[in-house]
Design a protein around this motif. Structure first.
Motif, PDB file in Angstrom:
ATOM      1  N   LEU A 255     -89.289  74.769  55.375  1.00 38.67           N
ATOM      2  CA  LEU A 255     -89.108  73.426  55.928  1.00 38.67           C
ATOM      3  C   LEU A 255     -88.377  72.592  54.885  1.00 38.67           C
ATOM      4  O   LEU A 255     -88.774  72.557  53.720  1.00 38.67           O
ATOM      5  CB  LEU A 255     -90.460  72.788  56.239  1.00 38.67           C
ATOM      6  CG  LEU A 255     -90.420  71.345  56.785  1.00 38.67           C
ATOM      7  CD1 LEU A 255     -89.863  71.319  58.202  1.00 38.67           C
ATOM      8  CD2 LEU A 255     -91.811  70.721  56.753  1.00 38.67           C
ATOM      9  N   GLY A 256     -87.302  71.934  55.299  1.00 41.99           N
ATOM     10  CA  GLY A 256     -86.549  71.084  54.398  1.00 41.99           C
ATOM     11  C   GLY A 256     -86.633  69.631  54.826  1.00 41.99           C
ATOM     12  O   GLY A 256     -86.541  69.322  56.022  1.00 41.99           O
ATOM     13  N   VAL A 257     -86.788  68.740  53.861  1.00 36.93           N
ATOM     14  CA  VAL A 257     -86.804  67.300  54.165  1.00 36.93           C
ATOM     15  C   VAL A 257     -86.224  66.559  52.951  1.00 36.93           C
ATOM     16  O   VAL A 257     -86.620  66.805  51.811  1.00 36.93           O
ATOM     17  CB  VAL A 257     -88.221  66.803  54.529  1.00 36.93           C
ATOM     18  CG1 VAL A 257     -89.232  67.122  53.440  1.00 36.93           C
ATOM     19  CG2 VAL A 257     -88.210  65.315  54.838  1.00 36.93           C
ATOM     20  N   ARG A 258     -85.278  65.689  53.218  1.00 38.80           N
ATOM     21  CA  ARG A 258     -84.638  64.956  52.123  1.00 38.80           C
ATOM     22  C   ARG A 258     -85.589  63.886  51.588  1.00 38.80           C
ATOM     23  O   ARG A 258     -86.355  63.284  52.351  1.00 38.80           O
ATOM     24  CB  ARG A 258     -83.331  64.332  52.604  1.00 38.80           C
ATOM     25  CG  ARG A 258     -82.289  65.362  53.015  1.00 38.80           C
ATOM     26  CD  ARG A 258     -80.896  64.772  53.087  1.00 38.80           C
ATOM     27  NE  ARG A 258     -79.919  65.783  53.483  1.00 38.80           N
ATOM     28  CZ  ARG A 258     -79.391  66.687  52.677  1.00 38.80           C
ATOM     29  NH1 ARG A 258     -79.746  66.700  51.402  1.00 38.80           N
ATOM     30  NH2 ARG A 258     -78.516  67.573  53.118  1.00 38.80           N
ATOM     31  N   PRO A 259     -85.538  63.621  50.278  1.00 46.78           N
ATOM     32  CA  PRO A 259     -86.428  62.612  49.680  1.00 46.78           C
ATOM     33  C   PRO A 259     -86.328  61.252  50.348  1.00 46.78           C
ATOM     34  O   PRO A 259     -87.333  60.548  50.489  1.00 46.78           O
ATOM     35  CB  PRO A 259     -85.951  62.546  48.227  1.00 46.78           C
ATOM     36  CG  PRO A 259     -85.402  63.905  47.956  1.00 46.78           C
ATOM     37  CD  PRO A 259     -84.750  64.323  49.244  1.00 46.78           C
ATOM     38  N   GLU A 260     -85.119  60.867  50.791  1.00 43.53           N
ATOM     39  CA  GLU A 260     -84.925  59.560  51.423  1.00 43.53           C
ATOM     40  C   GLU A 260     -85.404  59.533  52.868  1.00 43.53           C
ATOM     41  O   GLU A 260     -85.420  58.478  53.502  1.00 43.53           O
ATOM     42  CB  GLU A 260     -83.458  59.127  51.340  1.00 43.53           C
ATOM     43  CG  GLU A 260     -82.465  60.099  51.944  1.00 43.53           C
ATOM     44  CD  GLU A 260     -81.961  61.123  50.937  1.00 43.53           C
ATOM     45  OE1 GLU A 260     -80.803  61.563  51.091  1.00 43.53           O
ATOM     46  OE2 GLU A 260     -82.714  61.483  50.007  1.00 43.53           O
ATOM     47  N   HIS A 261     -85.796  60.696  53.395  1.00 47.29           N
ATOM     48  CA  HIS A 261     -86.320  60.767  54.754  1.00 47.29           C
ATOM     49  C   HIS A 261     -87.839  60.923  54.763  1.00 47.29           C
ATOM     50  O   HIS A 261     -88.421  61.386  55.730  1.00 47.29           O
ATOM     51  CB  HIS A 261     -85.663  61.923  55.515  1.00 47.29           C
ATOM     52  CG  HIS A 261     -84.202  61.717  55.768  1.00 47.29           C
ATOM     53  ND1 HIS A 261     -83.331  62.760  56.042  1.00 47.29           N
ATOM     54  CD2 HIS A 261     -83.462  60.573  55.793  1.00 47.29           C
ATOM     55  CE1 HIS A 261     -82.121  62.262  56.216  1.00 47.29           C
ATOM     56  NE2 HIS A 261     -82.176  60.947  56.077  1.00 47.29           N
ATOM     57  N   MET A 262     -88.466  60.509  53.651  1.00 50.14           N
ATOM     58  CA  MET A 262     -89.922  60.589  53.548  1.00 50.14           C
ATOM     59  C   MET A 262     -90.500  59.206  53.280  1.00 50.14           C
ATOM     60  O   MET A 262     -89.829  58.320  52.731  1.00 50.14           O
ATOM     61  CB  MET A 262     -90.327  61.548  52.426  1.00 50.14           C
ATOM     62  CG  MET A 262     -89.829  62.963  52.619  1.00 50.14           C
ATOM     63  SD  MET A 262     -90.418  64.078  51.326  1.00 50.14           S
ATOM     64  CE  MET A 262     -92.132  64.225  51.778  1.00 50.14           C
ATOM     65  N   SER A 263     -91.719  59.035  53.691  1.00 50.92           N
ATOM     66  CA  SER A 263     -92.451  57.794  53.404  1.00 50.92           C
ATOM     67  C   SER A 263     -93.683  58.137  52.578  1.00 50.92           C
ATOM     68  O   SER A 263     -94.118  59.294  52.528  1.00 50.92           O
ATOM     69  CB  SER A 263     -92.862  57.093  54.702  1.00 50.92           C
ATOM     70  OG  SER A 263     -93.683  57.945  55.488  1.00 50.92           O
ATOM     71  N   LEU A 264     -94.225  57.115  51.927  1.00 53.64           N
ATOM     72  CA  LEU A 264     -95.367  57.314  51.037  1.00 53.64           C
ATOM     73  C   LEU A 264     -96.439  56.279  51.362  1.00 53.64           C
ATOM     74  O   LEU A 264     -96.127  55.125  51.661  1.00 53.64           O
ATOM     75  CB  LEU A 264     -94.914  57.163  49.580  1.00 53.64           C
ATOM     76  CG  LEU A 264     -95.624  57.990  48.499  1.00 53.64           C
ATOM     77  CD1 LEU A 264     -95.561  59.473  48.825  1.00 53.64           C
ATOM     78  CD2 LEU A 264     -94.976  57.731  47.146  1.00 53.64           C
ATOM     79  N   SER A 265     -97.683  56.728  51.342  1.00 49.82           N
ATOM     80  CA  SER A 265     -98.801  55.834  51.638  1.00 49.82           C
ATOM     81  C   SER A 265     -99.953  56.148  50.686  1.00 49.82           C
ATOM     82  O   SER A 265    -100.077  57.270  50.192  1.00 49.82           O
ATOM     83  CB  SER A 265     -99.242  56.019  53.094  1.00 49.82           C
ATOM     84  OG  SER A 265    -100.476  55.368  53.337  1.00 49.82           O
ATOM     85  N   ARG A 266    -100.804  55.136  50.484  1.00 55.89           N
ATOM     86  CA  ARG A 266    -102.008  55.360  49.682  1.00 55.89           C
ATOM     87  C   ARG A 266    -103.194  55.741  50.565  1.00 55.89           C
ATOM     88  O   ARG A 266    -104.271  56.058  50.043  1.00 55.89           O
ATOM     89  CB  ARG A 266    -102.359  54.107  48.881  1.00 55.89           C
ATOM     90  CG  ARG A 266    -101.288  53.730  47.840  1.00 55.89           C
ATOM     91  CD  ARG A 266    -101.747  52.550  46.997  1.00 55.89           C
ATOM     92  NE  ARG A 266    -100.716  52.081  46.075  1.00 55.89           N
ATOM     93  CZ  ARG A 266    -100.492  52.594  44.870  1.00 55.89           C
ATOM     94  NH1 ARG A 266    -101.262  53.592  44.442  1.00 55.89           N
ATOM     95  NH2 ARG A 266     -99.536  52.101  44.092  1.00 55.89           N
TER      96      ARG A 266
END
Length: 333
Positions: A255-266
């Motif tokens: 599975l490939g996903v670009r860093p700019e196509h990810m979100s981050l949550s706490r």
């Protein structure tokens, strides 16, 4: 004027096969960039087109004429090298016109062409200076001007910006882009810098170990890479690759996903993990995290974010942005 066709072009140095059957079409007026890792054959391919290297087999066709056995001076090309290759004892004017002078071009025509190229490159104030009195960017413009005055069918650039500092690279990159639009000439350009490739090219040729991996526009390669190599080479930071076996899924291998196509949550997300490093770049924040299921992940967030090492976070891929690759590394559409 300026069409180029490569038909099964191969080049060997002894037992080492550097180019392995390259097929390529370059249309008149296109700006085509060769990219790939060191040793992939991109400079050798450019030098073969120029006639500076003899090909082992195949055909090089410029404007319908097979030129594989034609000497460089008669191929209708001009080349700009990584090193400026200017004569230190000659003025800018004389450096730019030297090739025409050696070819026996009338003096009035040399002066006219040099003046036109000088105006195009904003070199008029420097025509009577010598290379030692110029900055790196100015010297590179002189080298480009020397190519322009020859009025070639093809411009060939071999990593022309690699000797410049970061600010000059950006400035000269803009000048080359503007020059291409004004001349409407065919340009072939070698670089290891994917930013140059993405910002300058009409068409990018990704090379790997002497073979063409994919040809397409910058956004075609970014959005629809054919394989793992292209997906990992195009884009910065590099695309995240997750072994599907770690995720407990099937039907594909990676599975490939670009860093700019990810979100981050706490609070929640697809993959939990711990932050191991953060790069605060002002416009962007790059977060590196280690996830038990997905392994090392890179997340690129727009703007400034207050994450720090050892923070527990959750990363998620944005809908519709993932890439799937089979066991052979081929993209699954």
């Amino acid at each position: 004027m300026g069409n180029l066709t490569l038909k099964s072009v191969s080049k060997s140095f002894g037992q080492v096969n550097v180019l392995k059957g390259i097929d390529l079409e370059v249309k008149d007026g296109e700006f085509v960039i060769f990219v790939g890792p060191s040793g992939c054959g991109k400079s050798t391919l450019l030098r073969s087109i120029a006639g500076l290297e003899d090909i082992t087999s195949g055909q090089i066709v410029i404007d319908g004429k097979e030129v594989s056995a034609v000497p460089p001076a008669k191929r209708g090309i001009a080349m700009v090298f990584q090193s400026y290759a200017l004569y230190p004892h000659l003025t800018v004017r004389d450096n730019m016109g030297l090739g025409l002078k050696q070819a026996g071009t009338p003096k009035a025509e040399i002066e006219s062409r040099v003046q036109e190229a000088s105006a195009l490159l904003s070199l008029d104030p420097y025509l009577e200076r010598r290379p030692a009195e110029l900055s790196g960017g100015q010297r590179q413009r002189v080298a480009i001007g020397r190519a322009i005055v020859r009025e070639p069918q093809l411009f060939l650039f071999d990593e022309p910006l690699s000797n410049l500092d970061a600010a000059l690279r950006v400035q000269t990159r803009l000048e080359i882009a503007r020059l291409h639009r004004r001349l409407k000439a065919t340009m072939i350009y070698v670089t290891h810098d994917q930013v140059e490739a993405m910002t300058l090219a009409d068409k990018i040729v990704v090379l790997n170990a002497g073979r063409v991996e994919q040809v397409g526009s910058p956004m075609e390669l970014y959005n629809r890479p054919d394989n793992l190599f292209v997906a990992g080479f195009i884009g910065s930071p590099q695309m995240n690759f997750i072994d599907v076996d770690r995720l407990g899924e099937s039907g594909y291998k990676t599975l490939g996903v670009r860093p700019e196509h990810m979100s981050l949550s706490r609070d929640s997300g697809q993959w939990s993990g711990k932050v191991i490093h953060v790069e605060h770049l002002g416009a962007d924040t790059i977060v590196y995290m280690e996830s038990e299921k997905a392994g090392l992940l890179t997340v690129r967030l727009f703007g400034e974010h207050a994450y720090a090492p050892d923070d527990v976070v959750y990363a998620s891929a944005n809908n519709g942005t993932t890439h799937r690759f089979d066991a052979n590394g081929k993209a699954m559409r």
